[in-house]
Design a protein around this motif. Structure first.
Motif, mmCIF file in Angstrom:
data_model
loop_
_atom_site.group_PDB
_atom_site.id
_atom_site.type_symbol
_atom_site.label_atom_id
_atom_site.label_comp_id
_atom_site.label_asym_id
_atom_site.label_seq_id
_atom_site.Cartn_x
_atom_site.Cartn_y
_atom_site.Cartn_z
ATOM 1 N N LEU A 204 -1.504 -44.298 -44.672
ATOM 2 C CA LEU A 204 -2.915 -44.392 -45.047
ATOM 3 C C LEU A 204 -3.082 -45.056 -46.410
ATOM 4 O O LEU A 204 -3.938 -45.944 -46.578
ATOM 5 N N LYS B 64 -2.644 -48.740 -46.151
ATOM 6 C CA LYS B 64 -3.750 -49.383 -45.432
ATOM 7 C C LYS B 64 -4.996 -49.560 -46.301
ATOM 8 O O LYS B 64 -5.714 -50.544 -46.166
ATOM 9 N N ILE B 65 -5.279 -48.577 -47.152
ATOM 10 C CA ILE B 65 -6.523 -48.629 -47.932
ATOM 11 C C ILE B 65 -6.307 -49.056 -49.382
ATOM 12 O O ILE B 65 -7.252 -49.079 -50.164
ATOM 13 N N TYR C 42 -4.504 -47.535 -51.746
ATOM 14 C CA TYR C 42 -4.426 -46.411 -52.682
ATOM 15 C C TYR C 42 -2.967 -46.146 -53.026
ATOM 16 O O TYR C 42 -2.056 -46.585 -52.320
ATOM 17 N N SER D 272 -4.017 -42.704 -39.058
ATOM 18 C CA SER D 272 -4.545 -43.362 -40.250
ATOM 19 C C SER D 272 -5.888 -44.023 -39.965
ATOM 20 O O SER D 272 -6.833 -43.916 -40.757
ATOM 21 N N LYS D 273 -6.005 -44.683 -38.825
ATOM 22 C CA LYS D 273 -7.260 -45.338 -38.442
ATOM 23 C C LYS D 273 -8.378 -44.300 -38.233
ATOM 24 O O LYS D 273 -9.525 -44.530 -38.607
ATOM 25 N N GLN E 272 -9.520 -43.194 -41.646
ATOM 26 C CA GLN E 272 -10.340 -44.255 -42.253
ATOM 27 C C GLN E 272 -11.738 -44.278 -41.651
ATOM 28 O O GLN E 272 -12.734 -44.409 -42.373
ATOM 29 N N PHE F 223 -14.760 -43.874 -44.269
ATOM 30 C CA PHE F 223 -15.395 -45.094 -44.793
ATOM 31 C C PHE F 223 -16.410 -45.668 -43.838
ATOM 32 O O PHE F 223 -16.350 -45.781 -42.722
#
Length: 173
Positions: A20, A23-24, A26, A165-166, A169, A173
């Motif tokens: 995660l 992907k974002i 962070y 993870s998707k 998200q 978001f």
């Protein structure tokens, strides 16, 4: 923002946290690893040398330190962290933190953890699937009150870290 991953050991907090965060964009931080770095001892050695009460006090101190000083971080907590010393309430009061419970079934946890129980001091002594399942069942019963208070819940059963993870998200978001 700090995304705080909560769940039982074996729920995938570390694996999903890393995925995660990447992907974002962070940073990723495992609270247990942070404690080991600060204390210059493994969690196992902290428990052996000082006991659980000492560990839980330090865990709370370092959790508060991380929440006060880090930004744009995916933070994986230890399985018991939200259940002690008002830690969950403290996280919930932080405007820059949101919690995600990685919910995993008893059967899935038993399967995942049995394969790696030697690496986990808390369960290494359990010799059968049934003994491990009973141990996990008891802990889940005790901890579900805390875990279920998370802002977001994502089931991890039979899912790849990318898929989980998707889902996180999409919820955030």
């Amino acid at each position: 923002m700090i995304l705080v991953l909560i769940g039982y050991m074996g729920s995938g907090k570390s694996l999903i946290g890393n995925t995660l965060a990447e992907k974002i964009g962070y940073d990723y931080l495992d609270l247990d690893a942070y404690i080991e770095e600060q204390e210059k001892k493994t969690i196992k050695d902290i428990f052996q040398d000082h006991g659980e009460i000492y560990f839980r006090k330090k865990e709370t101190i370092y959790l508060k330190e991380v929440l006060a000083n880090f930004e744009n971080t995916v933070l994986a907590l230890g399985g018991g962290t939200p259940c002690f010393a008002g830690n969950l309430e403290f996280i919930q009061q932080k405007s820059n933190a949101t919690t995600v419970y990685l919910q995993t079934s008893l059967d899935e946890l038993t399967q995942r953890l049995y394969a790696e129980k030697e690496k986990r001091p808390l369960i290494a002594h359990l010799e059968s699937h049934e003994a491990l399942k009973d141990f996990i069942r008891k802990h889940l019963f005790e901890r579900s009150f805390y875990y279920s208070q998370s802002t977001h819940k994502v089931n991890t059963d039979q899912k790849h870290p990318e898929e989980i993870s998707k889902e996180i998200q999409a919820a955030l978001f």
